[in-house]
Design a protein around this motif. Structure first.
Motif, short mmCIF file in Angstrom:
data_model
loop_
_atom_site.label_atom_id
_atom_site.label_comp_id
_atom_site.label_asym_id
_atom_site.label_seq_id
_atom_site.Cartn_x
_atom_site.Cartn_y
_atom_site.Cartn_z
N GLU A 83 -46.08 -3.34 6.25
CA GLU A 83 -45.83 -1.88 6.19
C GLU A 83 -45.23 -1.37 7.49
O GLU A 83 -44.33 -0.52 7.48
CB GLU A 83 -47.12 -1.14 5.83
CG GLU A 83 -47.34 -1.13 4.32
CD GLU A 83 -48.78 -0.81 3.90
OE1 GLU A 83 -49.57 -0.36 4.75
OE2 GLU A 83 -49.09 -1.05 2.71
N ALA A 86 -41.56 -2.42 7.45
CA ALA A 86 -40.77 -1.59 6.53
C ALA A 86 -40.50 -0.22 7.14
O ALA A 86 -39.39 0.31 7.06
CB ALA A 86 -41.49 -1.45 5.19
N GLN A 87 -41.52 0.34 7.80
CA GLN A 87 -41.39 1.67 8.39
C GLN A 87 -40.47 1.65 9.63
O GLN A 87 -39.50 2.39 9.69
CB GLN A 87 -42.79 2.19 8.77
CG GLN A 87 -42.76 3.50 9.55
CD GLN A 87 -42.09 4.64 8.78
OE1 GLN A 87 -42.24 4.76 7.56
NE2 GLN A 87 -41.32 5.47 9.50
N HIS A 88 -40.80 0.80 10.58
CA HIS A 88 -40.15 0.90 11.90
C HIS A 88 -38.84 0.13 12.01
O HIS A 88 -37.92 0.58 12.68
CB HIS A 88 -41.11 0.44 13.00
CG HIS A 88 -42.32 1.30 13.10
ND1 HIS A 88 -42.34 2.48 13.79
CD2 HIS A 88 -43.55 1.17 12.53
CE1 HIS A 88 -43.54 3.04 13.68
NE2 HIS A 88 -44.29 2.26 12.93
N PHE A 90 -36.89 -0.67 9.40
CA PHE A 90 -35.93 -0.30 8.35
C PHE A 90 -35.90 1.19 8.03
O PHE A 90 -34.88 1.83 8.21
CB PHE A 90 -36.19 -1.15 7.10
CG PHE A 90 -35.95 -2.62 7.36
CD1 PHE A 90 -34.65 -3.11 7.46
CD2 PHE A 90 -37.01 -3.49 7.60
CE1 PHE A 90 -34.42 -4.44 7.76
CE2 PHE A 90 -36.78 -4.83 7.90
CZ PHE A 90 -35.48 -5.31 7.98
N ARG A 91 -37.02 1.78 7.57
CA ARG A 91 -36.99 3.18 7.16
C ARG A 91 -36.53 4.08 8.31
O ARG A 91 -35.74 4.99 8.10
CB ARG A 91 -38.36 3.62 6.63
CG ARG A 91 -38.31 4.90 5.80
CD ARG A 91 -39.60 5.10 5.02
NE ARG A 91 -39.90 3.94 4.19
CZ ARG A 91 -41.07 3.30 4.15
NH1 ARG A 91 -42.10 3.75 4.87
NH2 ARG A 91 -41.25 2.25 3.38
N ALA A 92 -36.99 3.78 9.52
CA ALA A 92 -36.60 4.59 10.69
C ALA A 92 -35.09 4.55 10.92
O ALA A 92 -34.53 5.41 11.57
CB ALA A 92 -37.34 4.09 11.93
N ARG A 93 -34.41 3.53 10.37
CA ARG A 93 -32.96 3.43 10.48
C ARG A 93 -32.28 3.82 9.16
O ARG A 93 -31.11 3.48 8.94
CB ARG A 93 -32.54 2.01 10.83
CG ARG A 93 -33.06 1.55 12.15
CD ARG A 93 -32.29 0.37 12.70
NE ARG A 93 -32.52 0.34 14.12
CZ ARG A 93 -31.80 1.04 15.01
NH1 ARG A 93 -30.77 1.74 14.62
NH2 ARG A 93 -32.11 1.00 16.28
N GLY A 94 -33.02 4.42 8.27
CA GLY A 94 -32.44 4.89 7.01
C GLY A 94 -32.28 3.80 5.96
O GLY A 94 -31.51 3.95 5.02
N VAL A 95 -32.98 2.69 6.11
CA VAL A 95 -32.87 1.58 5.15
C VAL A 95 -34.20 1.43 4.43
O VAL A 95 -35.25 1.30 5.06
CB VAL A 95 -32.51 0.26 5.87
CG1 VAL A 95 -32.45 -0.90 4.89
CG2 VAL A 95 -31.21 0.40 6.63
N GLU A 96 -34.17 1.46 3.10
CA GLU A 96 -35.40 1.29 2.32
C GLU A 96 -35.60 -0.19 1.97
O GLU A 96 -34.80 -0.77 1.24
CB GLU A 96 -35.32 2.10 1.02
CG GLU A 96 -35.73 3.56 1.15
CD GLU A 96 -37.10 3.76 1.80
OE1 GLU A 96 -38.06 3.03 1.45
OE2 GLU A 96 -37.21 4.65 2.67
N GLU A 234 -28.04 -2.22 6.10
CA GLU A 234 -27.40 -0.94 6.37
C GLU A 234 -26.05 -0.86 5.64
O GLU A 234 -25.45 0.21 5.54
CB GLU A 234 -27.13 -0.77 7.88
CG GLU A 234 -28.37 -0.57 8.73
CD GLU A 234 -28.05 -0.47 10.21
OE1 GLU A 234 -26.97 0.05 10.58
OE2 GLU A 234 -28.87 -0.95 11.01
#
Ligand SMILES: *Cc1c(COP(=O)(O)O)cnc(C)c1O
Length: 404
Positions: A83, A86-88, A90-96, A234
Motif C-alpha cells: 500500500e 502504491a501510494q508513494h 505511483f499515486r503521488a505521481r499520478g499513476v494508479e 506514466e
C-alpha cells in the motif's frame, strides 16, 4: 542418469570483474604505497538510515513475542508495504497501480532473472548494448539466447540494440521483430535516461508488435530533472505491454538487506493468459516472501522521516556524481549520465580503448573504474565511474585525474 541444463555450459566466464580485480591487485602488489580509490563498484557504501534501522529493530522485537510473531507472510508481500508503494511511488505521481499488481521480492535481480519463467522459450529477446548482464545471462540459461559467439561477444539469438552517444543513448527499433525488450532507465551502465517521447515510442512499438517491455527502474530515485518518466506506467498504453522492476537497493541502501518489487499490470495479457496471474502463480509456488523484518524496514522509507533521511543519502551520491562529471568535463573529457544517475559514462580519449584507459587511470591516477567494453561491444570507447564512494575520496580521485 540425471542430465544437466546444457545451456549453463555455453555461458562465458564472468570475465569483467575478475579481470578488473586481477589487474588491480597486480598493480597494488607492485606499488604497495599507492592509495587506490575504487570507482568501479556498483554497490552503495552509506549505511541504512535511522528510520529504517529503527523499523527493522522493532520488527525483530515483534518476532520475539508470541503476540506479534510473524511466520510465513504473503508471498506477494505485506499489504503495509504494497500500500505504501502504491501510494508513494505511483499515486503521488499520478499513476494508479493496484496493490495486487505489486509483487514484493528480495530484489530486482531475482525478478529480472526469474521473469522468463512465465514466457515461452521461442520469444526473441532484445537488449541494449552495453547492458546490465543479468537480462542476457538469465535468458541464455533458459535457452533463449542460442549459442555464444566469443569472437563477436554476442549470443546468436539475442537482438542487440546499440546504445551510444551517436543515438543519444536511446536504442533504435531493431530490424528483426523483438518479442521481449529489456529497457533500463536511468541506465546502468551509461547513466542516461529515456525521455517521455522516447519511452512513448517504445510503448507504441510494443503494443503494435505484441511485445513486452521489461522496464528496469532500479535507479528511479536518482532522477532530478523535470519531465523524465519515473515509471513506464506514466506512459499511456504501458499497462498492456510492460512489466516494471524496482529495488530498494540503490534507493535506500538495501543491497545487503535485500528488497525490491515488480509491477505486473492486470491488463497485460498474451495468448489469452494474464501475466499478473501467471507471475502470482510463479511467485506463490517458487518464493515464500521477503523477510518481515526487511519489509518493515523498506516501508519506513515512505514515512516523512524516512523519506527525508534517504533523500539526504541520495543527495550525497548525487553530489559525488556532480563532482565527477564537472571534474572530468573540466579535464576535457566527454561525459554522459551523472545527472539523473549515480553512473558517469566517460568517453575515452581518441584512439584509446576502454581497457587501455582503465589501465591508464589505474596507473596514473590510482583510480579504479570499469571498462565500458565489459558491458558489451558498444561499451568500447567508454569507462564507467560510480558515485557510490566516499565524498572526500571522490574529490581526490577527480583531482588526480585532472592532474594526469
Ligand atoms: C543494482 C541493480 C538492480 C538491483 O538489484 P537488487 O537485486 O535489487 O539489488 C537492478 N537492475 C540494475 C540495472 C541494477 O544495476
Amino acid at each position: 542418469m540425471a542430465r544437466v541444463n546444457e545451456n549453463y555450459a555455453k555461458l562465458p566466464g564472468s570475465y569483467l570483474f575478475a579481470e578488473i580485480a586481477r589487474r588491480t591487485s597486480a598493480y597494488a602488489e607492485a606499488h604497495p604505497e599507492a592509495k587506490l580509490i575504487k570507482m568501479g563498484i556498483g554497490d552503495v557504501t552509506r549505511p541504512l538510515v535511522p528510520a529504517v534501522v529503527e523499523a527493522m529493530h522493532a520488527a525483530v522485537d515483534d518476532l520475539a513475542t508470541s503476540e506479534r510473531f510473524h511466520g510465513y507472510g504473503p508471498e506477494q508481500g505485506y499489504d503495509f508495504l504494497r500500500e505504501a508503494i502504491a501510494q508513494h511511488d505511483f499515486r503521488a505521481r499520478g499513476v494508479e497501480i493496484a496493490v495486487d499488481e505489486i509483487f514484493v521480492s528480495d530484489g530486482a535481480k531475482s525478478d529480472c532473472g526469474n521473469i522468463g519463467d512465465i514466457l515461452a522459450l521461442d520469444n526473441v529477446v532484445a537488449v541494449c548494448d552495453p547492458v546490465y548482464p543479468v537480462y542476457v545471462d538469465s535468458n541464455a540459461m533458459s535457452g533463449r539466447a542460442g549459442d555464444y559467439d566469443a569472437e563477436n561477444e554476442r549470443w546468436t539469438d539475442i537482438v542487440y540494440m546499440p546504445t551510444t552517444a551517436e543515438n543519444g543513448f536511446c536504442p533504435e527499433f531493431p530490424a528483426e521483430k523483438a518479442d521481449v525488450i529489456y529497457l533500463c532507465s536511468p541506465n546502468n551502465p551509461t547513466g542516461t535516461v529515456l525521455n517521455r517521447e522516447q519511452l512513448s515510442a517504445w510503448v507504441d512499438y510494443a503494443n503494435e508488435n505484441g511485445s513486452i517491455i521489461m522496464f528496469d527502474a532500479a535507479y528511479e530515485r536518482f532522477i532530478v530533472e523535470e519531465g523524465v518518466p519515473h515509471s513506464i506506467f506514466e506512459i499511456p498504453g504501458a499497462r498492456t505491454c510492460a512489466i516494471e522492476f524496482r529495488s530498494f537497493s540503490k534507493t535506500a541502501g538495501f543491497t545487503g538487506a535485500r528488497c525490491g518489487y515488480t509491477v505486473v499490470p492486470k491488463e497485460l495479457e498474451r495468448d489469452g493468459q494474464s501475466l499478473n496471474a501467471m507471475w502470482n502463480r510463479r511467485q506463490t509456488t517458487k518464493f515464500n516472501g521477503a523477510s518481515y523484518v526487511i519489509q518493515r524496514g523498506a516501508a519506513a522509507i515512505y514515512t516523512p522521516e524516512g523519506a527525508r533521511q534517504i533523500e539526504e543519502t541520495l543527495e550525497y551520491y548525487r553530489n559525488n556524481a556532480r563532482v565527477i562529471k564537472e571534474g572530468l568535463e573540466a579535464a576535457g573529457f566527454e561525459v554522459y549520465g551523472a545527472v539523473n544517475s549515480p553512473y558517469v559514462w566517460c568517453k575515452t580519449p581518441e584512439g584509446v580503448g576502454s581497457w587501455e584507459f582503465f589501465t591508464k587511470l589505474l596507473e596514473e591516477a590510482n583510480v579504479i573504474t570499469t571498462p565500458g567494453a565489459g558491458f558489451g561491444p558498444h561499451g568500447e570507447g567508454y569507462v564507467r565511474l560510480t558515485a557510490f564512494g566516499d565524498a572526500d575520496a571522490t574529490v581526490e580521485a577527480v583531482e588526480r585525474i585532472r592532474a594526469m
